[in-house]
Design a protein around this motif. Sequence first.
Motif, short mmCIF file in Angstrom:
data_model
loop_
_atom_site.label_atom_id
_atom_site.label_comp_id
_atom_site.label_asym_id
_atom_site.label_seq_id
_atom_site.Cartn_x
_atom_site.Cartn_y
_atom_site.Cartn_z
N SER A 4 0.87 -1.19 0.00
CA SER A 4 0.00 0.00 0.00
C SER A 4 0.90 1.23 0.00
CB SER A 4 -0.93 -0.02 1.22
OG SER A 4 -1.75 1.12 1.23
N LEU A 5 1.40 1.51 -1.18
CA LEU A 5 2.41 2.56 -1.29
C LEU A 5 1.83 3.95 -1.05
CD1 LEU A 5 5.37 3.07 -1.95
CD2 LEU A 5 4.74 3.31 -4.36
N VAL A 6 0.74 4.30 -1.75
CA VAL A 6 0.11 5.62 -1.61
C VAL A 6 -1.39 5.44 -1.53
CG1 VAL A 6 -0.27 7.86 -2.67
CG2 VAL A 6 1.96 6.76 -2.89
N ASP A 7 -1.99 6.11 -0.55
CA ASP A 7 -3.44 6.10 -0.40
C ASP A 7 -3.86 7.51 0.01
OD1 ASP A 7 -6.06 5.54 -0.19
OD2 ASP A 7 -5.89 4.07 1.44
N ALA A 8 -4.46 8.25 -0.91
CA ALA A 8 -4.83 9.65 -0.66
C ALA A 8 -6.30 9.86 -0.95
CB ALA A 8 -4.00 10.59 -1.53
N ASP A 9 -6.90 10.68 -0.15
CA ASP A 9 -8.32 11.01 -0.30
C ASP A 9 -8.49 12.50 -0.02
OD1 ASP A 9 -10.98 10.98 -0.62
OD2 ASP A 9 -11.46 9.81 1.17
N ALA A 10 -9.15 13.22 -0.92
CA ALA A 10 -9.33 14.66 -0.76
C ALA A 10 -10.74 15.04 -1.17
CB ALA A 10 -8.32 15.43 -1.60
N SER A 11 -11.26 16.04 -0.52
CA SER A 11 -12.58 16.54 -0.85
C SER A 11 -12.64 18.03 -0.53
CB SER A 11 -13.68 15.79 -0.08
OG SER A 11 -13.53 15.99 1.31
N SER A 12 -13.43 18.77 -1.28
CA SER A 12 -13.60 20.20 -1.06
C SER A 12 -15.02 20.60 -1.42
CB SER A 12 -12.60 21.01 -1.88
OG SER A 12 -12.82 20.82 -3.26
N SER A 13 -15.49 21.60 -0.76
CA SER A 13 -16.84 22.09 -1.04
C SER A 13 -16.86 23.60 -0.88
CB SER A 13 -17.86 21.44 -0.09
OG SER A 13 -17.58 21.80 1.25
#
Length: 241
Positions: free
Chosen positions: A131-140
């Motif tokens: 699991s080298l990279v795990d990214a999660d992003a959100s904007s509102s």
Amino acid sequence: MNRYLTALLLLVVAGCNRVDHIGRPPSMTESRSTPEFIAMTEPELNLPQGPQRPESRASLWSGAQNSLVRDRRAAARGDILTVVIEIDDRAEISNSSNRSRSAADQISMPDFAGLPQRVEARLPEGATMGSLVDADASSSYKGSGKISRRDKLTLRVAATIIDRLPNGTLHLQGSQEVRVNFEMRELTVSGFVRPEDIGRNNEVSYDRIAGARISYGGRGQITDVQQPRYGQQIADVILPY
């Protein structure tokens, strides 16, 4: 030193308007110094007319100033007409916007020619190449705005034709001052109007005036209290907070 004297002189000049009515009502503008008075005392030149016949002097159809059939509407420099100002404007603007965005990324390298296993042997405890990279992003984003404005003004002021342009358009200007106790109310109007837009009663509506400049304000003790001091106005411009 000269800079301080210049600044002091500017403050003195700016305060002269208030010094004028210290302990007494505001002074009215001298009517003989206005452009309207100059236009009325120096009317435009009329072409010379030939000798009139004796019977024409008794005719009701003559073009004299006191003729019963003469057009009484303002048409030349120095003539006076009434400007009717009836402003009742209302504007309402409402805007809203919504925006949302989400993103998710995941990168893993469980097997690549045995390299992940060799790298994992040197990684800290708990770290793995699986699991080298795990990214999660959100904007509102959500925004809304509303503007509500209403202006209502009903006035009548006499204006003077101060010039007649080559194409026949009339340049008018008028002013009015009303002093109540220690407060002066000032009304000024200027602009350009076509002769055919002037009504039979020698009145013209403000919305028929091109380039209309209408000012309604005042000066006096009450106005001085309502206005911030010059130092505060300068500080509001200079200070960033």
